[in-house]
Design an enzyme around this catalytic site. Structure first.
Site, PDB file in Angstrom:
ATOM      1  N   ASN A  37      44.683  46.770  13.735  1.00  0.00           N
ATOM      2  CA  ASN A  37      44.858  45.434  13.069  1.00  0.00           C
ATOM      3  C   ASN A  37      46.321  45.527  13.026  1.00  0.00           C
ATOM      4  OD1 ASN A  37      44.561  43.107  11.960  1.00  0.00           O
ATOM      5  ND2 ASN A  37      43.592  43.548  10.221  1.00  0.00           N
ATOM      6  N   HIS A 122      29.690  41.104   1.766  1.00  0.00           N
ATOM      7  CA  HIS A 122      30.720  40.834   1.038  1.00  0.00           C
ATOM      8  C   HIS A 122      30.464  39.425   0.227  1.00  0.00           C
ATOM      9  CE1 HIS A 122      34.129  42.878   3.188  1.00  0.00           C
ATOM     10  NE2 HIS A 122      33.128  43.791   2.908  1.00  0.00           N
ATOM     11  N   ARG A 147      29.310  43.842  -2.168  1.00  0.00           N
ATOM     12  CA  ARG A 147      30.540  44.131  -2.606  1.00  0.00           C
ATOM     13  C   ARG A 147      31.108  42.695  -3.248  1.00  0.00           C
ATOM     14  NH1 ARG A 147      35.912  45.148   0.934  1.00  0.00           N
ATOM     15  NH2 ARG A 147      36.126  43.076   0.665  1.00  0.00           N
ATOM     16  N   TYR A 159      43.419  40.319  -2.405  1.00  0.00           N
ATOM     17  CA  TYR A 159      42.918  40.893  -1.294  1.00  0.00           C
ATOM     18  C   TYR A 159      41.435  40.662  -1.275  1.00  0.00           C
ATOM     19  CZ  TYR A 159      39.612  44.020   0.983  1.00  0.00           C
ATOM     20  OH  TYR A 159      38.793  44.458   1.837  1.00  0.00           O
ATOM     21  N   ASP A 212      36.083  47.103  -3.855  1.00  0.00           N
ATOM     22  CA  ASP A 212      37.035  47.604  -3.240  1.00  0.00           C
ATOM     23  C   ASP A 212      38.358  47.434  -4.091  1.00  0.00           C
ATOM     24  OD1 ASP A 212      38.726  48.765  -1.569  1.00  0.00           O
ATOM     25  OD2 ASP A 212      38.082  47.463   0.123  1.00  0.00           O
ATOM     26  N   HIS A 214      41.275  48.546  -2.998  1.00  0.00           N
ATOM     27  CA  HIS A 214      42.081  48.498  -2.027  1.00  0.00           C
ATOM     28  C   HIS A 214      43.307  49.293  -2.383  1.00  0.00           C
ATOM     29  CE1 HIS A 214      43.620  46.862   1.628  1.00  0.00           C
ATOM     30  NE2 HIS A 214      42.379  46.663   2.001  1.00  0.00           N
ATOM     31  N   GLU A 238      35.357  51.719  -4.211  1.00  0.00           N
ATOM     32  CA  GLU A 238      36.068  52.214  -2.875  1.00  0.00           C
ATOM     33  C   GLU A 238      37.602  52.137  -3.124  1.00  0.00           C
ATOM     34  OE1 GLU A 238      35.391  49.339   0.552  1.00  0.00           O
ATOM     35  OE2 GLU A 238      36.986  50.132   1.503  1.00  0.00           O
ATOM     36  N   GLU A 264      38.634  54.785   5.309  1.00  0.00           N
ATOM     37  CA  GLU A 264      38.654  53.507   6.268  1.00  0.00           C
ATOM     38  C   GLU A 264      39.950  53.810   7.007  1.00  0.00           C
ATOM     39  OE1 GLU A 264      38.194  49.879   3.965  1.00  0.00           O
ATOM     40  OE2 GLU A 264      40.240  49.322   4.503  1.00  0.00           O
ATOM     41  N   ARG A 285      34.327  56.889   4.755  1.00  0.00           N
ATOM     42  CA  ARG A 285      34.035  55.407   5.328  1.00  0.00           C
ATOM     43  C   ARG A 285      34.943  55.373   6.727  1.00  0.00           C
ATOM     44  NH1 ARG A 285      33.096  50.941   3.956  1.00  0.00           N
ATOM     45  NH2 ARG A 285      35.133  50.065   4.023  1.00  0.00           N
ATOM     46  N   HIS A 314      33.278  51.761   7.830  1.00  0.00           N
ATOM     47  CA  HIS A 314      34.081  50.642   7.509  1.00  0.00           C
ATOM     48  C   HIS A 314      33.562  49.645   8.579  1.00  0.00           C
ATOM     49  CE1 HIS A 314      38.378  48.776   7.932  1.00  0.00           C
ATOM     50  NE2 HIS A 314      37.790  48.139   7.041  1.00  0.00           N
ATOM     51  N   ASP A 318      38.097  43.171  11.637  1.00  0.00           N
ATOM     52  CA  ASP A 318      38.911  43.639  12.752  1.00  0.00           C
ATOM     53  C   ASP A 318      38.411  44.778  13.742  1.00  0.00           C
ATOM     54  OD1 ASP A 318      39.892  44.381   9.782  1.00  0.00           O
ATOM     55  OD2 ASP A 318      40.344  46.143  10.892  1.00  0.00           O
ATOM     56  N   GLU A 341      28.957  48.766   5.779  1.00  0.00           N
ATOM     57  CA  GLU A 341      29.580  47.531   5.473  1.00  0.00           C
ATOM     58  C   GLU A 341      29.306  46.416   6.372  1.00  0.00           C
ATOM     59  OE1 GLU A 341      33.940  47.773   5.487  1.00  0.00           O
ATOM     60  OE2 GLU A 341      34.162  45.875   4.247  1.00  0.00           O
ATOM     61  N   TRP A 405      49.333  47.721  -0.254  1.00  0.00           N
ATOM     62  CA  TRP A 405      48.428  46.434  -0.002  1.00  0.00           C
ATOM     63  C   TRP A 405      46.957  47.146   0.318  1.00  0.00           C
ATOM     64  CZ3 TRP A 405      45.290  44.829   3.970  1.00  0.00           C
ATOM     65  CH2 TRP A 405      44.439  43.582   3.539  1.00  0.00           C
TER      66      TRP A 405
HETATM   67  O1  KDG Z   1      42.812  46.044   8.540  1.00  0.00           O
HETATM   68  C1  KDG Z   1      42.488  46.001   7.133  1.00  0.00           C
HETATM   69  C2  KDG Z   1      40.917  45.568   6.723  1.00  0.00           C
HETATM   70  O2  KDG Z   1      40.236  46.349   7.540  1.00  0.00           O
HETATM   71  C3  KDG Z   1      40.785  46.171   5.400  1.00  0.00           C
HETATM   72  O3  KDG Z   1      41.523  45.243   4.393  1.00  0.00           O
HETATM   73  C4  KDG Z   1      39.365  45.744   5.137  1.00  0.00           C
HETATM   74  O4  KDG Z   1      39.438  47.284   3.118  1.00  0.00           O
HETATM   75  C5  KDG Z   1      38.750  46.583   3.952  1.00  0.00           C
HETATM   76  C6  KDG Z   1      37.187  46.716   3.763  1.00  0.00           C
HETATM   77  O5  KDG Z   1      36.673  47.377   3.167  1.00  0.00           O
HETATM   78  O6  KDG Z   1      36.746  46.201   4.675  1.00  0.00           O
HETATM   79 MG    MG Z   2      38.255  48.885   2.239  1.00  0.00          MG
END
Ligand code: KDG
Ligand code: MG
Length: 405
Positions: A37, A122, A147, A159, A212, A214, A238, A264, A285, A314, A318, A341, A405
């Site tokens: 991505n 999600h 999630r 996010y 998540d 993140h 996560e 991931e 993941r 994951h 994307d 997921e 991020w």
């Molecule tokens: O490309 C980034 C995404 O795949 C990511 O932000 C998604 O964290 C993610 C998830 O758990 O699906």
């Molecule tokens: Mg994630």
């Protein structure tokens, strides 16, 4: 059975996907996903310029040797670009082997360990109530694990919450450079325990919940969050914190019994070896596309099994349906699979390009029995959606400091 041709396609039905097609002298071909991505064309160049010329003429059946040739045989190892290129070739070769054998790939990996694949969906909301309303819909659809993410009051974008936008292309809008989002750990801490408190009050134990982070928190903050969430019995938390320094997770693990998942963005076993071996996580993941394909993920899963770590691949939008299918064959045949997921099978445009017969029923997926991976790629339809540059967002603290991020 010699490889005669390898083509690389980029198509963008709402988001970019890089697809590899490996053709053999018998006419049998295989497909692989090479999507990274926001870095799509870097993988295309690596494939076309450096990988494809070395593979034409080789025996498509020698999957392990080709994997080692592309991994150990190069001086510049690892990293997402290299491993996505290896992954796509690897998936395509498994696809070919399955088609030649007349068997779905999972049969070549050892057969079924279970009847179907449990998914987590999600629920992303504009506020807690919205997230919980979406959770209710998913429970009604039969999902057993969900999630929960919710917009953080006081921050402009969060996010996982796209608001009225349907994907990151729309979120980016006309902004030519990465969109910027704000982050405040203090504001996040006010929201998350309340989200799960209300979720348990409303749904009791009707579903398992996940979240998540993140990677926005420091290790000690993650430890604190894990502790605060213990009473809500998450299936896992996560990416609680960045684990470039894998020792970070020792601190988190020593403070909380909330199960931890990550990986991931990991590309090889070396990115997660210490985490797994020291039993600092519960779920790994890694995705087939980003960790060296079916062959790469199988090596990591088998290693993880010894340490009671389960897989939770994951499944973000994307990753193309080819990667998702590869996961299904791995999940059904991997003893230590945990959960997958799932964010749907893609938008309507994408469904005209990638075709498969995986079945979703009651929050579970029934794997395709078609020979190979079981996904078809419509090259003609793909040309209708040309590549479009896009970026993932970046994060800054409220004072402007750049953040994870
Ligand atoms: O490309 C980034 C995404 O795949 C990511 O932000 C998604 O964290 C993610 C998830 O758990 O699906
Ligand atoms: Mg994630």
């Amino acid at each position: 059975m010699k490889i005669t041709d390898i083509q690389v396609f980029v198509t963008s039905p709402g988001r970019n996907f890089v697809t590899v097609k490996v053709t053999t002298e018998s006419g049998v071909y295989g497909l692989g996903d090479a999507t990274v991505n926001g870095r799509e064309l870097a993988v295309v160049t690596y494939l076309e310029e450096h990988v494809v010329p070395c593979l034409v003429g080789r025996d498509a059946h020698n999957i392990e040797d080709i994997w080692q040739y592309l991994y150990k045989g190069v001086y510049w190892r690892r990293g997402p670009i290299t491993m996505a290129a290896i992954a796509a070739i690897d998936m395509a070769l498994w696809d070919i082997k399955g088609k030649v054998a007349g068997l779905p790939v999972y049969q070549l990996l050892g057969g079924k360990c279970r009847e179907a694949i449990t998914l987590y969906a999600h629920a992303n909301g504009e506020n807690i109530e919205d997230t919980l309303d979406k959770t209710e819909e998913l429970i009604q659809q039969g999902f057993k694990a969900i999630r929960l993410q919710s917009a953080i009051p006081g921050l402009s974008e969060t996010y996982g919450v796209l608001g009225d936008k349907k994907d990151y292309f729309e979120l980016q809008g006309n902004r030519p450079l990465p969109p910027e989002q704000e982050w405040s750990t203090a504001k996040y801490f006010k929201l998350v325990p309340e989200l799960f408190e209300q979720a348990r009050q409303r749904f009791g134990d009707k579903a398992q919940f996940l979240h998540d982070v993140h990677s926005r928190l420091t290790p000690i903050e993650s430890a604190k969050l894990g502790k605060m969430l213990e009473e809500y019995q998450l299936l896992f938390l996560e990416d609680a914190s960045i684990a470039e320094n894998q020792d970070n997770y020792k601190l988190i693990r020593h403070h909380t019994t909330t199960p931890l998942a990550l990986g991931e963005t990991y590309n090889t076993i070396w990115d997660c070896k210490d985490l797994i071996q020291n039993q600092l996580i519960d779920y790994i993941r890694v995705a087939a596309t980003h960790a060296g394909g079916i062959t790469g993920v199988k090596k990591i899963s088998d290693f993880a099994d010894i340490y009671n770590v389960r897989t939770a691949p994951h499944g973000a939008p994307d990753l193309s349906p080819i990667c998702f299918a590869a996961h299904m064959h791995l999940n059904i045949s991997t003893h230590n699979f945990g959960i997958q997921e799932f964010v749907g099978f893609g938008n309507e445009e994408s469904k005209t390009i990638f075709k498969h017969d995986m079945k979703l029923e009651n929050g579970m997926i029934y794997v395709s029995d078609a020979p190979g991976l079981g996904v078809e790629f419509d090259e003609q339809a793909a040309t209708q959606y040309p590549y479009k540059r896009s970026y993932l967002p970046v994060s800054r603290l409220e004072d402007g400091t750049l953040w994870h991020w």
